[in-house]
Design a protein around this motif. Structure first.
Motif, short mmCIF file in Angstrom:
data_model
loop_
_atom_site.label_atom_id
_atom_site.label_comp_id
_atom_site.label_asym_id
_atom_site.label_seq_id
_atom_site.Cartn_x
_atom_site.Cartn_y
_atom_site.Cartn_z
N PHE A 1 0.86 -1.18 0.00
CA PHE A 1 0.00 0.00 0.00
C PHE A 1 0.89 1.23 0.00
O PHE A 1 1.67 1.45 0.94
N LEU A 2 0.81 2.02 -1.05
CA LEU A 2 1.62 3.23 -1.18
C LEU A 2 0.73 4.45 -1.06
O LEU A 2 0.00 4.81 -2.01
N ASP A 3 0.74 5.06 0.10
CA ASP A 3 -0.07 6.25 0.35
C ASP A 3 0.59 7.46 -0.31
O ASP A 3 1.81 7.55 -0.42
N GLU A 4 -0.27 8.40 -0.75
CA GLU A 4 0.22 9.62 -1.41
C GLU A 4 1.11 9.29 -2.61
O GLU A 4 2.16 9.90 -2.83
N ILE A 5 0.70 8.31 -3.41
CA ILE A 5 1.53 7.85 -4.51
C ILE A 5 1.86 8.97 -5.49
O ILE A 5 2.90 8.95 -6.17
N HIS A 6 1.01 9.99 -5.55
CA HIS A 6 1.25 11.11 -6.47
C HIS A 6 2.50 11.91 -6.10
O HIS A 6 3.01 12.66 -6.92
N ARG A 7 3.00 11.72 -4.87
CA ARG A 7 4.19 12.45 -4.45
C ARG A 7 5.48 11.77 -4.95
O ARG A 7 6.55 12.37 -4.87
N PHE A 8 5.37 10.55 -5.44
CA PHE A 8 6.51 9.91 -6.08
C PHE A 8 6.68 10.49 -7.49
O PHE A 8 5.70 10.69 -8.20
N SER A 9 7.91 10.71 -7.88
CA SER A 9 8.16 11.11 -9.27
C SER A 9 7.85 9.94 -10.19
O SER A 9 7.75 8.79 -9.75
N LYS A 10 7.74 10.24 -11.48
CA LYS A 10 7.47 9.17 -12.43
C LYS A 10 8.62 8.14 -12.41
O LYS A 10 8.38 6.93 -12.56
N ALA A 11 9.84 8.61 -12.22
CA ALA A 11 10.99 7.69 -12.16
C ALA A 11 10.89 6.78 -10.94
O ALA A 11 11.20 5.58 -11.01
N GLN A 12 10.47 7.33 -9.80
CA GLN A 12 10.31 6.52 -8.59
C GLN A 12 9.19 5.49 -8.78
O GLN A 12 9.30 4.34 -8.34
N GLN A 13 8.11 5.90 -9.43
CA GLN A 13 7.01 4.97 -9.68
C GLN A 13 7.45 3.83 -10.60
O GLN A 13 6.95 2.71 -10.49
N ASP A 14 8.39 4.13 -11.49
CA ASP A 14 8.87 3.10 -12.42
C ASP A 14 9.48 1.90 -11.69
O ASP A 14 9.47 0.78 -12.21
N VAL A 15 10.01 2.13 -10.48
CA VAL A 15 10.63 1.04 -9.72
C VAL A 15 9.61 -0.05 -9.42
O VAL A 15 9.96 -1.24 -9.31
N LEU A 16 8.34 0.32 -9.31
CA LEU A 16 7.29 -0.64 -8.97
C LEU A 16 6.85 -1.48 -10.16
O LEU A 16 6.27 -2.56 -10.00
N LEU A 17 7.11 -0.99 -11.37
CA LEU A 17 6.54 -1.61 -12.56
C LEU A 17 6.89 -3.09 -12.72
O LEU A 17 5.99 -3.91 -12.95
N PRO A 18 8.17 -3.47 -12.62
CA PRO A 18 8.48 -4.89 -12.83
C PRO A 18 7.74 -5.82 -11.87
O PRO A 18 7.26 -6.89 -12.26
N ALA A 19 7.62 -5.40 -10.61
CA ALA A 19 6.94 -6.23 -9.62
C ALA A 19 5.44 -6.31 -9.89
O ALA A 19 4.80 -7.35 -9.67
N VAL A 20 4.87 -5.22 -10.38
CA VAL A 20 3.45 -5.21 -10.73
C VAL A 20 3.22 -6.08 -11.95
O VAL A 20 2.27 -6.89 -12.00
N GLU A 21 4.08 -5.93 -12.96
CA GLU A 21 3.92 -6.69 -14.19
C GLU A 21 4.09 -8.20 -13.98
O GLU A 21 3.37 -9.01 -14.56
N SER A 22 5.04 -8.57 -13.14
CA SER A 22 5.31 -9.99 -12.90
C SER A 22 4.29 -10.63 -11.96
O SER A 22 4.22 -11.85 -11.86
#
Length: 421
Positions: free
Chosen positions: A95-116
């Motif tokens: 659960f990532l609260d205030e996700i909008h405060r992460f930059s797009k680059a920081q959000q990218d770190v989550l992508l592989p784990a979400v995709e897999s």
């Protein structure tokens, strides 16, 4: 008082019903990888929903806040999720609260784990995720919008807390008008309502009071409650008076109602949003300079905060109040009604995109007249689809700058020979 099951959640009935995405997610999140973005104002249940899903599915729950966590924290959480899956065959919900405060680059770190499918991501945001969340995450997530709780829902939450063991546990009673006043003050935020209730209850217990009435609430929290209750004026009535004073071009009343809102502790971002809306709805093209002033005030609220931002809000509100008025931009609603009713038709062939390979062979762009090839940059050609060819969406007034726009539209009609510009 945080609920532990979805059926205990109050005030989000549009999300919690048999077959709803949230119900299905809670039933199979331990085996599926569907991620969710929860968008809504504070105190509407975003964190609660995430924890309930974790509780009901038996998933490991990892809570992070983008206000304090960094990429290293995210990587650590992902590593822990992988270990949990490998060692115990148990999935994790991050659960990532205030996700909008992460930059797009920081959000990218989550992508592989979400995709897999390593994790189920539940992101919470108070801002429109279309503008603040990575498009790749958006496309892999279900977007659920939470609404501010209405007064009845807030009252229900508070009534539940009266006797619940996790709440006040019957230590003190509350008159219904006191409950309703505190619920009204909370303006859709259950957390705020419960905080106020707890504060008043603690004061009552300290004074050996068995019951709390509205007068005692006013004694403990006079500023909070008097803003909408002491004189009988409700939250929406004050907002309405503020808006109508700006629309009615009364600067004195505009500042009076603005002061009432500020002194009451109203969220300045809410006030700024209303000013921005009415800079277009009530002023619009009669004075196009007002909208940038309103938007700048909204940005100032974010940048410098209160109490200094009261001055920016006052300037923007006065700009709306003293500008010439026109509702003509609301022609967008007529256009939307036409589209929804099917009065559309195909894009005229000469207006279609002719830049991609093969488009010209299909006739796209044939017959298009480039306006800059003609005197005054004007030429008579159809821009509306055939089924809406006679539509009149924008009808400028003679107020302010729209007087100039009206004259220009008439000139365009004369030059092009088109009587419906």
């Amino acid at each position: 008082m945080r609920p532990t099951t979805l059926d205990q959640i109050i005030g989000q009935d549009h999300l919690i019903f048999p077959g709803a995405p949230l119900m299905r997610l809670a039933s199979y999140a331990s085996t599926a990888s569907t991620s969710v973005l929860l968008w809504g104002p504070p105190g509407t249940g975003k964190t609660t929903i995430a924890s309930v899903i974790a509780h009901e599915t038996g998933s490991r729950f990892i809570e992070l806040s983008a206000t304090s966590a960094g990429v290293a924290d995210v990587r650590k959480a992902l590593a822990a999720a992988q270990t949990e899956l490998d060692m115990n065959d148990r999935r994790s919900i991050i659960f990532l609260d205030e996700i909008h405060r992460f930059s797009k680059a920081q959000q990218d770190v989550l992508l592989p784990a979400v995709e897999s499918g390593l994790i189920t991501l539940i992101g919470a945001t108070t801002e429109n995720p279309s503008f603040s969340v990575n498009s790749a995450l958006m496309s892999r997530s279900v977007l659920l919008t939470l609404h501010p709780l209405d007064e009845a829902a807030i009252v229900a939450v508070m009534m539940t807390a009266l006797d619940a063991q996790a709440g006040l546990n019957g230590c003190v009673g509350f008159d219904m008008d006191a409950i309703q006043s505190m619920a009204r003050h909370a303006t859709g935020d259950a957390r705020q309502a419960l905080t106020l209730m707890e504060t008043v209850a603690e004061a009552a217990v300290a004074q050996n009071r068995q019951n709390v009435d509205i007068d005692f609430v006013l004694t403990v929290a006079p500023t909070a409650i008097s803003r909408y209750d002491r004189d009988g004026d409700q939250h929406y009535d004050v907002i309405s008076a503020f808006i109508k004073s700006m629309r009615g071009s009364d600067p004195q009343a505009t500042l009076h109602w603005l002061a009432r809102l500020i002194e009451a502790g109203e969220d300045p971002r809410f006030i700024a949003r209303r000013i921005v809306v009415h800079a277009s709805e009530d002023v619009g093209m009669a004075d196009p300079s007002v909208l940038p002033v309103a938007v700048a005030a909204a940005q100032a609220v974010q940048l410098i905060g209160m109490p200094e931002a009261r001055i920016n809000l006052a300037q923007a509100a006065l700009a709306v109040a003293m500008a010439p008025k026109s509702p003509a931009v609301m022609g967008i609603d007529i256009a939307l009604a036409d589209v929804r009713a099917g009065r559309t038709g195909e894009v005229p062939m000469h207006l279609r995109d002719a830049h991609y390979p093969g488009a010209k062979a299909l006739g796209h762009g044939n017959g298009y007249l480039f306006p800059h090839d003609f005197p005054h940059g004007l030429v008579n050609q159809a821009y509306l689809p055939s089924r809406a060819s006679s539509a009149r969406y924008y009808e400028p007034t003679i107020n302010g700058f729209e007087q100039t726009i009206t004259a220009r539209m008439e000139a365009i009609a004369r030059i092009t020979g088109n009587q419906t510009p």
